[in-house]
Design a protein around this motif. Structure first.
Motif, short mmCIF file in Angstrom:
data_model
loop_
_atom_site.label_atom_id
_atom_site.label_comp_id
_atom_site.label_asym_id
_atom_site.label_seq_id
_atom_site.Cartn_x
_atom_site.Cartn_y
_atom_site.Cartn_z
N THR A 17 41.49 41.53 34.92
CA THR A 17 42.48 42.37 35.59
C THR A 17 42.09 43.83 35.60
OG1 THR A 17 44.23 40.83 34.96
CG2 THR A 17 44.91 43.04 35.61
N PHE A 18 41.65 44.34 34.46
CA PHE A 18 41.49 45.79 34.33
C PHE A 18 40.05 46.29 34.33
CE2 PHE A 18 45.47 44.70 31.99
CZ PHE A 18 46.34 45.28 32.89
N ALA A 19 39.08 45.43 34.06
CA ALA A 19 37.72 45.92 33.89
C ALA A 19 36.75 45.43 34.96
CB ALA A 19 37.20 45.51 32.51
N ALA A 24 36.20 38.36 45.70
CA ALA A 24 35.76 37.02 46.07
C ALA A 24 36.60 36.56 47.24
CB ALA A 24 35.92 36.06 44.90
N ASN A 25 35.96 35.88 48.18
CA ASN A 25 36.70 35.38 49.35
C ASN A 25 37.65 34.27 48.91
OD1 ASN A 25 35.44 37.08 51.14
ND2 ASN A 25 33.79 35.63 51.62
N GLY A 26 38.92 34.45 49.20
CA GLY A 26 39.91 33.43 48.89
C GLY A 26 40.35 33.40 47.45
N LEU A 27 39.90 34.36 46.64
CA LEU A 27 40.26 34.39 45.22
C LEU A 27 40.59 35.82 44.81
CD1 LEU A 27 40.42 32.78 42.52
CD2 LEU A 27 38.06 33.46 42.13
N ASN A 28 41.78 36.02 44.36
CA ASN A 28 42.20 37.33 43.87
C ASN A 28 41.93 37.36 42.36
OD1 ASN A 28 43.48 39.67 43.10
ND2 ASN A 28 45.26 39.33 44.42
N LEU A 34 45.84 38.22 35.55
CA LEU A 34 47.25 38.32 35.14
C LEU A 34 47.80 36.96 34.72
CD1 LEU A 34 48.67 40.79 37.82
CD2 LEU A 34 48.39 41.21 35.37
N ILE A 35 47.44 35.92 35.46
CA ILE A 35 47.91 34.57 35.11
C ILE A 35 47.34 34.14 33.77
CG2 ILE A 35 47.75 32.14 35.78
CD1 ILE A 35 47.90 33.12 38.72
N LEU A 36 46.07 34.40 33.53
CA LEU A 36 45.48 34.05 32.23
C LEU A 36 46.17 34.80 31.09
CD1 LEU A 36 41.65 33.88 32.96
CD2 LEU A 36 43.15 32.01 32.30
N MET A 37 46.46 36.07 31.29
CA MET A 37 47.15 36.83 30.24
C MET A 37 48.55 36.28 30.00
SD MET A 37 46.07 40.84 30.54
CE MET A 37 46.73 41.08 32.16
N ALA A 38 49.27 35.93 31.07
CA ALA A 38 50.62 35.40 30.91
C ALA A 38 50.60 34.06 30.17
CB ALA A 38 51.28 35.23 32.28
#
Length: 79
Positions: A17-19, A24-28, A34-38
């Motif tokens: 997220t921060f570093a 990537a095409n089709g991948l945010n 953020l999802i991994l952190m949550a």
């Protein structure tokens, strides 16, 4: 998943997220971070909750005191 895995997910999510500035095409990548952190935070809180529940020490109940009925007669002194 143990506590180490949860902390690792939080760390990898924070890095994504921060570093990073990957695109990537089709991948945010930032959203994946953020999802991994949550998920890591939820897993850590669930692990701590279960661990705390296991560590609760049940209060011990003392056995009932039963007096010996002959106790008073054996130590009774007559003068």
């Amino acid at each position: 998943m143990g506590l180490g895995g949860c902390i690792l997910m939080i760390a990898v999510g924070g890095i994504l997220t921060f570093a990073t500035d990957w695109n990537a095409n089709g991948l945010n990548v930032h959203l994946v971070g953020l999802i991994l952190m949550a998920v890591g935070i939820i897993g850590t809180s669930a692990y701590v909750s279960v661990y705390k529940r296991r560590r609760v020490i049940e209060p011990t109940v003392a056995p009932p005191v039963v007096e010996d009925p002959d106790h008073h007669h054996r130590h009774h002194h007559t003068y």
